[in-house]
Enzyme design. Structure first.
Site, mmCIF file in Angstrom:
data_model
loop_
_atom_site.group_PDB
_atom_site.id
_atom_site.type_symbol
_atom_site.label_atom_id
_atom_site.label_comp_id
_atom_site.label_asym_id
_atom_site.label_seq_id
_atom_site.Cartn_x
_atom_site.Cartn_y
_atom_site.Cartn_z
ATOM 1 N N ARG A 29 0.861 -1.183 0.000
ATOM 2 C CA ARG A 29 0.000 0.000 0.000
ATOM 3 C C ARG A 29 0.897 1.233 0.000
ATOM 4 N NH1 ARG A 29 2.279 1.875 3.816
ATOM 5 N NH2 ARG A 29 0.732 3.509 3.813
ATOM 6 N N GLY A 30 0.262 2.393 -0.138
ATOM 7 C CA GLY A 30 1.052 3.619 -0.291
ATOM 8 C C GLY A 30 1.212 3.883 -1.782
ATOM 9 N N ALA A 31 1.019 5.149 -2.173
ATOM 10 C CA ALA A 31 0.918 5.464 -3.597
ATOM 11 C C ALA A 31 2.132 5.017 -4.431
ATOM 12 C CB ALA A 31 0.649 6.962 -3.754
ATOM 13 N N ARG A 55 -6.926 -0.246 -7.194
ATOM 14 C CA ARG A 55 -7.261 0.797 -6.204
ATOM 15 C C ARG A 55 -7.402 2.105 -6.983
ATOM 16 N NH1 ARG A 55 -4.173 1.163 -0.649
ATOM 17 N NH2 ARG A 55 -6.136 2.165 -0.050
ATOM 18 N N GLN A 104 -2.239 2.486 9.912
ATOM 19 C CA GLN A 104 -0.935 2.497 9.230
ATOM 20 C C GLN A 104 0.096 3.313 10.007
ATOM 21 O OE1 GLN A 104 -3.888 2.975 7.762
ATOM 22 N NE2 GLN A 104 -3.871 2.477 5.600
ATOM 23 N N ASP A 110 -1.855 10.666 -2.209
ATOM 24 C CA ASP A 110 -2.138 9.626 -3.206
ATOM 25 C C ASP A 110 -2.385 10.212 -4.589
ATOM 26 O OD1 ASP A 110 -2.919 8.409 -0.474
ATOM 27 O OD2 ASP A 110 -2.593 6.741 -1.857
ATOM 28 N N ASN A 141 -5.342 12.467 0.319
ATOM 29 C CA ASN A 141 -4.497 11.601 1.163
ATOM 30 C C ASN A 141 -5.415 10.853 2.128
ATOM 31 O OD1 ASN A 141 -1.855 10.648 1.944
ATOM 32 N ND2 ASN A 141 -2.084 11.803 3.829
ATOM 33 N N LYS A 142 -4.816 10.000 2.944
ATOM 34 C CA LYS A 142 -5.561 9.149 3.882
ATOM 35 C C LYS A 142 -6.607 9.941 4.655
ATOM 36 C CE LYS A 142 -5.376 5.669 4.192
ATOM 37 N NZ LYS A 142 -6.324 4.782 3.475
HETATM 38 O O1 MRU Z 1 -4.556 3.247 2.076
HETATM 39 P P1 MRU Z 1 -3.066 3.424 2.038
HETATM 40 O O2 MRU Z 1 -2.351 2.870 3.218
HETATM 41 O O3 MRU Z 1 -2.487 2.941 0.735
HETATM 42 O O4 MRU Z 1 -2.878 4.997 2.080
HETATM 43 C C1 MRU Z 1 -1.595 5.534 2.023
HETATM 44 C C2 MRU Z 1 -1.560 6.996 2.207
HETATM 45 O O5 MRU Z 1 -2.561 7.649 2.368
HETATM 46 C C3 MRU Z 1 -0.216 7.651 2.085
HETATM 47 O O6 MRU Z 1 -0.173 8.822 2.845
HETATM 48 C C4 MRU Z 1 0.016 8.019 0.614
HETATM 49 O O7 MRU Z 1 -0.160 6.904 -0.211
HETATM 50 C C5 MRU Z 1 1.344 8.572 0.399
HETATM 51 S S1 MRU Z 1 2.560 7.283 0.440
HETATM 52 C C6 MRU Z 1 4.042 8.004 0.232
#
Ligand code: MRU
Length: 363
Positions: free
Chosen positions: A53-55, A90, A203, A244, A254-255
């Site tokens: 996970r994470g962009a 996603r 996370q 993201d 973002n999250k």
């Molecule tokens: O749902 P996730 O855990 O994939 O969400 C991740 C985030 O929101 C991060 O802040 C974002 O992807 C930036 S990662 C460098």
């Protein structure tokens, strides 16, 4: 990144070029498990279920996923369908569709199956390596912001608040939001990180706290609701988060919960920065609130909490079994609440004009 004296990354391509190895991020911090991905179905499941996970990391996984699709697909139509499904796994992080499109395009025109495979591997590995370089540069540019605050505080610890995990686990190496923290720490700046737990999947509490702990960086896990209080009492100097998808006008997805931190930061006059590589800009979109797709995830992620009970990782139900729940996974922070963007090309205001000064080729 160094973990207990061992170099680690969240993803790598095995020597055979047909197996993608990933850290199963659902199991951290209590178990370190490596999974093998050898089919398109496994790649998609790993992205959907947030093994990865994470962009930037889901972008890199998608890139290697195209290589796996090529090793498996019977014909051109199967390959195109596999790429479409990986890209759609996603919806919010733009990196995924971007990386899949880039590797698929690199394959076009290669004259033989062997050359198609070689082209896909080259491109996926290039994306992987570029993300590492970009994140390190984000760290070098962003560390200056921390140094300035440290100097103003005459060397007293700089308190940085972050949300979710935008660390190396989300990005291959360094992270985006954490990169300036790692670089400032290397430079000997005294700092401390407030880590939002980041419900529902925690996370922050699970992954960011694990990363920072392994790097020896002072940090404290807080509930998602504590940030405003800490800001009101002068205990936060700076907020840095990841993203993201960021529009060309500087709106930031973002999250979930990021927007509330930006509001609290603005109310308290605290700088709110967003760190991102070029791969997270969506150059086609201008209005984040109207145009960025927000992923709605399973209600079970809200209903259940996972943790260690004795020696076993287990899940427990929190609300009444019959209560309906909702789980929007991201929110949009409008550009007007963002103090600045930290990119691999430097720090800029969250405005189209300033962004395009750093990326003139996108005019
Ligand atoms: O749902 P996730 O855990 O994939 O969400 C991740 C985030 O929101 C991060 O802040 C974002 O992807 C930036 S990662 C460098």
């Amino acid at each position: 990144m160094l973990v207990d004296g061992k170099q680690m990354r969240p993803i790598w391509l095995d020597g055979d070029g047909r197996t993608v190895k990933v850290i199963d991020q659902r199991r951290l911090p209590h178990e370190l498990v490596i999974l093998d991905l050898t089919t398109v179905e496994q790649v998609i499941e790993a992205i959907v279920e947030m093994v990865v996970r994470g962009a930037p990391l889901i972008g890199v996984t998608g890139a290697y996923g195209v290589l796996i699709a090529l090793t498996r697909a019977g014909n051109e139509a199967d390959f195109a369908e596999a790429c479409r499904c990986i890209a759609a796994a996603r919806p919010t992080a733009v990196n995924l569709a971007w990386a899949v499109a880039r590797v698929s395009a690199a394959v076009q025109g290669a004259p033989s199956p062997g050359e198609r495979l070689a082209a896909a591997r080259r491109e996926a590995e290039a994306i992987d390596a570029e993300e590492v370089t970009r994140c390190r540069l984000i760290g070098e540019h962003g560390a200056g912001l921390i140094t300035t605050i440290s100097q103003a505080k005459k060397g007293a610890p700089v308190n940085i608040l972050t949300h979710c995990n935008a660390g190396w686990l989300a990005c291959v190496a360094w992270g985006t939001a954490t990169a300036p923290i790692y670089v400032a720490h290397e430079q000997g700046i005294d700092l401390h990180v407030w880590v939002d737990e980041t419900r529902p999947l925690n996370q922050g509490a699970r992954l960011t706290a694990w990363e920072l702990g392994k790097a020896g960086i002072p940090h404290t896990v807080i509930t998602d609701n504590a940030g405003g209080h800490l800001m009101q009492h002068g205990r936060v100097d700076l907020v840095i988060v990841g993203t993201d998808r960021t529009t060309r006008t500087g709106d930031v997805a973002n999250k979930i919960g990021t927007y509330l931190k930006a509001l609290a930061a603005r109310d308290n006059g605290i700088p709110f920065y967003v760190a991102l590589p070029a791969s997270t800009f969506d150059w086609e979109r201008r209005d984040g609130l109207r145009e960025i797709p927000i992923e709605e995830r399973s209600a079970d992620e809200v209903r259940f909490v996972q943790g260690l009970a004795g020696h076993e990782v287990t899940r427990v139900l929190v609300p009444p079994a019959a209560s309906p729940t909702a789980n929007p996974a991201f929110d949009v922070t409008p550009a007007r609440l963002v103090t600045g963007l930290i990119t691999e090309r430097g720090v800029c205001a969250a405005t189209e004009e300033a962004i395009l000064r750093l990326y003139p080729e996108k005019k």
